[in-house]
Write a protein that holds these residues in place. Sequence first.
Motif, PDB file in Angstrom:
ATOM      1  N   ALA A   1      -4.863  25.980 -53.987  1.00 19.04           N
ATOM      2  CA  ALA A   1      -6.066  25.309 -53.496  1.00 19.04           C
ATOM      3  C   ALA A   1      -5.827  24.691 -52.123  1.00 19.04           C
ATOM      4  O   ALA A   1      -6.749  24.553 -51.321  1.00 19.04           O
ATOM      5  N   LEU A   2      -4.594  24.309 -51.842  1.00 20.54           N
ATOM      6  CA  LEU A   2      -4.289  23.680 -50.556  1.00 20.54           C
ATOM      7  C   LEU A   2      -3.867  24.700 -49.511  1.00 20.54           C
ATOM      8  O   LEU A   2      -4.308  24.656 -48.358  1.00 20.54           O
ATOM      9  N   VAL A   3      -3.036  25.627 -49.932  1.00 16.67           N
ATOM     10  CA  VAL A   3      -2.499  26.597 -48.992  1.00 16.67           C
ATOM     11  C   VAL A   3      -3.313  27.880 -49.101  1.00 16.67           C
ATOM     12  O   VAL A   3      -3.239  28.608 -50.090  1.00 16.67           O
ATOM     13  N   HIS A   4      -4.103  28.152 -48.118  1.00 18.97           N
ATOM     14  CA  HIS A   4      -4.982  29.321 -48.089  1.00 18.97           C
ATOM     15  C   HIS A   4      -4.792  30.002 -46.749  1.00 18.97           C
ATOM     16  O   HIS A   4      -4.729  29.328 -45.712  1.00 18.97           O
ATOM     17  N   PRO A   5      -4.715  31.344 -46.741  1.00 17.55           N
ATOM     18  CA  PRO A   5      -4.467  32.035 -45.465  1.00 17.55           C
ATOM     19  C   PRO A   5      -5.526  31.744 -44.416  1.00 17.55           C
ATOM     20  O   PRO A   5      -5.256  31.844 -43.227  1.00 17.55           O
ATOM     21  N   GLY A   6      -6.692  31.337 -44.839  1.00 15.39           N
ATOM     22  CA  GLY A   6      -7.746  31.079 -43.866  1.00 15.39           C
ATOM     23  C   GLY A   6      -7.719  29.670 -43.298  1.00 15.39           C
ATOM     24  O   GLY A   6      -8.452  29.356 -42.366  1.00 15.39           O
ATOM     25  N   ARG A   7      -6.907  28.789 -43.864  1.00 17.60           N
ATOM     26  CA  ARG A   7      -6.819  27.408 -43.371  1.00 17.60           C
ATOM     27  C   ARG A   7      -5.418  26.865 -43.671  1.00 17.60           C
ATOM     28  O   ARG A   7      -4.647  27.476 -44.390  1.00 17.60           O
ATOM     29  N   ASN A   8      -5.110  25.684 -43.114  1.00 16.41           N
ATOM     30  CA  ASN A   8      -3.790  25.072 -43.303  1.00 16.41           C
ATOM     31  C   ASN A   8      -2.661  26.048 -42.981  1.00 16.41           C
ATOM     32  O   ASN A   8      -1.666  26.146 -43.689  1.00 16.41           O
ATOM     33  N   ARG A   9      -2.844  26.753 -41.894  1.00 12.45           N
ATOM     34  CA  ARG A   9      -1.897  27.803 -41.555  1.00 12.45           C
ATOM     35  C   ARG A   9      -0.516  27.250 -41.216  1.00 12.45           C
ATOM     36  O   ARG A   9       0.496  27.889 -41.501  1.00 12.45           O
ATOM     37  N   GLN A  10      -0.479  26.057 -40.626  1.00  9.89           N
ATOM     38  CA  GLN A  10       0.811  25.487 -40.288  1.00  9.89           C
ATOM     39  C   GLN A  10       1.598  25.123 -41.544  1.00  9.89           C
ATOM     40  O   GLN A  10       2.818  25.313 -41.616  1.00  9.89           O
TER      41      GLN A  10
ATOM     42  N   LEU B   1       1.285  26.579 -44.441  1.00 11.34           N
ATOM     43  CA  LEU B   1       1.728  27.845 -45.014  1.00 11.34           C
ATOM     44  C   LEU B   1       2.945  28.387 -44.279  1.00 11.34           C
ATOM     45  O   LEU B   1       3.905  28.848 -44.901  1.00 11.34           O
ATOM     46  N   MET B   2       2.919  28.286 -42.953  1.00 11.08           N
ATOM     47  CA  MET B   2       4.057  28.795 -42.183  1.00 11.08           C
ATOM     48  C   MET B   2       5.318  27.994 -42.481  1.00 11.08           C
ATOM     49  O   MET B   2       6.420  28.554 -42.614  1.00 11.08           O
ATOM     50  N   THR B   3       5.172  26.673 -42.607  1.00 11.97           N
ATOM     51  CA  THR B   3       6.335  25.821 -42.900  1.00 11.97           C
ATOM     52  C   THR B   3       6.946  26.197 -44.241  1.00 11.97           C
ATOM     53  O   THR B   3       8.170  26.343 -44.370  1.00 11.97           O
ATOM     54  N   LYS B   4       6.096  26.328 -45.256  1.00 13.01           N
ATOM     55  CA  LYS B   4       6.605  26.681 -46.578  1.00 13.01           C
ATOM     56  C   LYS B   4       7.251  28.071 -46.566  1.00 13.01           C
ATOM     57  O   LYS B   4       8.291  28.282 -47.197  1.00 13.01           O
ATOM     58  N   ARG B   5       6.629  29.016 -45.862  1.00 21.01           N
ATOM     59  CA  ARG B   5       7.205  30.358 -45.806  1.00 21.01           C
ATOM     60  C   ARG B   5       8.575  30.334 -45.146  1.00 21.01           C
ATOM     61  O   ARG B   5       9.535  30.951 -45.639  1.00 21.01           O
ATOM     62  N   ASN B   6       8.681  29.638 -44.017  1.00 16.87           N
ATOM     63  CA  ASN B   6       9.962  29.603 -43.299  1.00 16.87           C
ATOM     64  C   ASN B   6      11.035  28.892 -44.094  1.00 16.87           C
ATOM     65  O   ASN B   6      12.220  29.249 -44.032  1.00 16.87           O
ATOM     66  N   GLN B   7      10.638  27.850 -44.845  1.00 21.51           N
ATOM     67  CA  GLN B   7      11.622  27.167 -45.697  1.00 21.51           C
ATOM     68  C   GLN B   7      12.150  28.129 -46.762  1.00 21.51           C
ATOM     69  O   GLN B   7      13.351  28.122 -47.065  1.00 21.51           O
ATOM     70  N   LEU B   8      11.267  28.919 -47.308  1.00 15.78           N
ATOM     71  CA  LEU B   8      11.711  29.892 -48.304  1.00 15.78           C
ATOM     72  C   LEU B   8      12.624  30.931 -47.668  1.00 15.78           C
ATOM     73  O   LEU B   8      13.655  31.309 -48.264  1.00 15.78           O
ATOM     74  N   LEU B   9      12.319  31.381 -46.472  1.00 18.20           N
ATOM     75  CA  LEU B   9      13.174  32.349 -45.803  1.00 18.20           C
ATOM     76  C   LEU B   9      14.554  31.769 -45.543  1.00 18.20           C
ATOM     77  O   LEU B   9      15.582  32.460 -45.663  1.00 18.20           O
ATOM     78  N   ASP B  10      14.591  30.492 -45.184  1.00 14.33           N
ATOM     79  CA  ASP B  10      15.893  29.836 -44.977  1.00 14.33           C
ATOM     80  C   ASP B  10      16.701  29.798 -46.271  1.00 14.33           C
ATOM     81  O   ASP B  10      17.923  30.017 -46.268  1.00 14.33           O
ATOM     82  N   LYS B  11      16.031  29.514 -47.382  1.00 14.79           N
ATOM     83  CA  LYS B  11      16.736  29.485 -48.670  1.00 14.79           C
ATOM     84  C   LYS B  11      17.262  30.873 -49.020  1.00 14.79           C
ATOM     85  O   LYS B  11      18.376  31.005 -49.551  1.00 14.79           O
ATOM     86  N   LEU B  12      16.474  31.895 -48.737  1.00 20.76           N
ATOM     87  CA  LEU B  12      16.936  33.256 -49.001  1.00 20.76           C
ATOM     88  C   LEU B  12      18.161  33.589 -48.167  1.00 20.76           C
ATOM     89  O   LEU B  12      19.088  34.277 -48.630  1.00 20.76           O
ATOM     90  N   TYR B  13      18.173  33.076 -46.935  1.00 23.82           N
ATOM     91  CA  TYR B  13      19.337  33.314 -46.076  1.00 23.82           C
ATOM     92  C   TYR B  13      20.554  32.559 -46.594  1.00 23.82           C
ATOM     93  O   TYR B  13      21.672  33.074 -46.629  1.00 23.82           O
ATOM     94  N   GLN B  14      20.312  31.304 -47.040  1.00 22.58           N
ATOM     95  CA  GLN B  14      21.421  30.492 -47.553  1.00 22.58           C
ATOM     96  C   GLN B  14      22.030  31.107 -48.810  1.00 22.58           C
ATOM     97  O   GLN B  14      23.234  30.997 -49.046  1.00 22.58           O
ATOM     98  N   ARG B  15      21.158  31.775 -49.604  1.00 27.91           N
ATOM     99  CA  ARG B  15      21.662  32.410 -50.824  1.00 27.91           C
ATOM    100  C   ARG B  15      22.198  33.809 -50.544  1.00 27.91           C
ATOM    101  O   ARG B  15      22.557  34.542 -51.451  1.00 27.91           O
TER     102      ARG B  15
END
Length: 801
Positions: free
Chosen positions: A205-214, A216-230
């Motif tokens: 409800a909060l994170v939608h591709p049409g709004r709150n894009r920043q 969404l980008m923050t959460k995506r990049n944090q996940l990518l960092d975790k994938l790199y760390q693992r």
Amino acid sequence: MFRIDRQKIRQWCIRKKWWLTAAVIVLTAYYFCLPRQLFTSPTSFVLEDAGGDLLNASIASDGQWRFPYNEHVPEKFRQCIITYEDKRFYYHWGIDPVAVARAVKQNLQGRRVVSGGSTLTMQVIRLSRNQPRNIWQKLVEGVLATRLEFGASKKKIIALYASNAPFGGNVVGLEAASWRYYGRKADQLSWGEMAALAVLPNSPALVHPGRNRQTLMTKRNQLLDKLYQRKTIDSITCQLAKLEPLPAQPLPLPQDAPHLLDRFHADYLQQHEEGPTRIKSTIDGALQRNVSAITERYHHTYKANGINNAAVLVLDVETGNALAYVGNIYHPSDPEMESHVDVVQARRSPGSTLKPILYAAMLNDGLLLPDMLVPDIPTQIAGYSPQNFDLGYDGAVPASRALARSLNIPSVRMLQQYRYERFHILLQKMGITTLNKPADHYGLSLILGGGETTLWEMCGMYASMARTLIHLDQYNGRYDMDDIHPPNYQLNISRSSKYGLSKEGLLNAGAIWQTFETMTEVMRPGEELLWQQFSSSQRIAWKTGTSFGFRDGWAIGVTPGYVVGVWVGNADGEGRPGLIGVSTAAPILFDVFRQLRTGSWFTPPYAHLRKIEVCRKSGYRASELCEERDSIFVPPAGIRAGICPFHQLIHLDRTGQWRVTENCESPQFMQHKSWFVLPPSQEYYYRSKNYYAALPPYKPECLTSLGQDKAPIELIYPRPNARIFVPLEIDGKPGQTIFTATHRNPAAKIFWHLDNTFIGATSEFHQMALHPPAGKHTITLVDENGERTGLEFEIIDKERN
């Protein structure tokens, strides 16, 4: 050695019976606490091609894009969702004590709900129950989660989550999200794209591709960092993934086969029990898109003439599977186009497309030989008067040419000989179910499109014929009635065998092969040159059809590999000038065949053919009087076909110019010749289009001995150059004039022609009631021996007098 004291155990159970009863009840309740089907929400109808790619999907009945459960989960999503939501997923039994302890600590410190501590398994339970989020429901979810862990594998639990997690808006499930946000299947997403989707269910409800894009980008990049760390991805992949753009507004899903999706939906609703709303079809996705593009291209041309709709069906001969299914053009935004109508399944008049079936049936029964002459003369049968497309007559025409030129009158006369009742039954056995009224309802008009059928069944019938032919070698020259079956669009559908191999088929293989050979040069009268535009290196048996009133244009083509059927017209049945099969449907047919790989042609089934001698001129089995003969292969029943009736032995004088008899010419001076003689009604038209040597007249000296010193035919009324006034009847309509003739031979038959148009025949009593329009006319009478008489007369109009 340890021994079990059964007595003590029995006594212990008696003392603890209430506790044991309670335990059994609790364990039973625990076992049955999980519903057999976790998710019961309606799902979208999903249509995939033979390779598993999406062709079409419709929104679920509750307004959600929710694809059916899919056990396959892409590895990238599995890694992303476990890293983001439940990193100890493979080490707990539904509840993660470490995560619960961390959540309690964070919530107490923050004095608000900061973390729920739910595992993926608990989230699956929460999604299936859709209950308010509180401590009690959390405890229930924990219990049910452990039960789910005992009953399902980790792989299935992740699949359940991926199929039912919310992804923002009305998008539910990974598959729907992949198509709505990226326009591709989930297997084809990159790490950046998959990471963006993986973080959405956490807070849709909060994170939608049409709004709150920043956010969404923050959460995506944090996940990518975790994938790199693992060490799931390397540093370069991580950096490149962060540079990928986020999805914009939701994209429309593919609409490559909307009418087939509607067909699947309709078939689903007719089922007695519910099944999956996803189907893997037999459709070749690339071919489907190419055929749709071809249809759309021609639509832009035809709509200028008010022709708005077209449909194309491509079948694989071997299996009967549909490889392309274009039920219509697809313009949902323009209701006037009526593009929602699936014309592949619509009942339409087939025009002339049934004529090859009649040709094959008559060959099969020995009632016809490939080039046997059939009458093409003015015909009236119980008040029914068929007309050729060009309104002309050939007198007599080879059956193969009559089929190639799609002549109507020969076809009607052939059906009269075969009997329309038998033809009606044959069509039903060949798979035509739409002719469900009695044969008398259709009558002889059946061969000209007087009944209705569908493009689906027509293509299925031709595919069954081709299948019968190509399976001969496989069945060692035998037939299998299972080869005659309707088309299919569902992949991996097995057909039960109802019949065994037999020596006889519904149609003889030789008759089918001969029919396909004849169909390789189909053309339409009035447009004989047009068909040559379609000649190519591909050998195709094809037939066009046009319904009465120019409402339907058809073209059906057959090769050993494929059957292609095309329909062009208006879904509402409106006829249009120029809506003719050869000029509208045939161009589409050949463009579609260019998309297909056609190999060799049908192998002649010599074991099902017999070699006979036929008269070159008549096409009948050669008689002793036939001087020009050909050797041809025909179906076995062809050896019983009729002997040539047109060659007669005549006697000429020494000059060869006069016919004589022994009463007027010495036999030693006679010449005896075989002469090709058609019946007068056929001769009249035949000689206008073909070289035809008329019978020489009798020598004048012979007329007396023959009793023909006077003309055998005489018009009693009217007399030459008569001026006839026809009064009005009581109802105000013009009356009729009774024309009367006589013939020296009382049993003779006289053929009447008004202004070179055949109007009927009489025998015994030679009278004909006519009402010609005002003006000058010519009446011509011809008997069976070719003798003729005629005169001119004039009908007087009262107003002109």
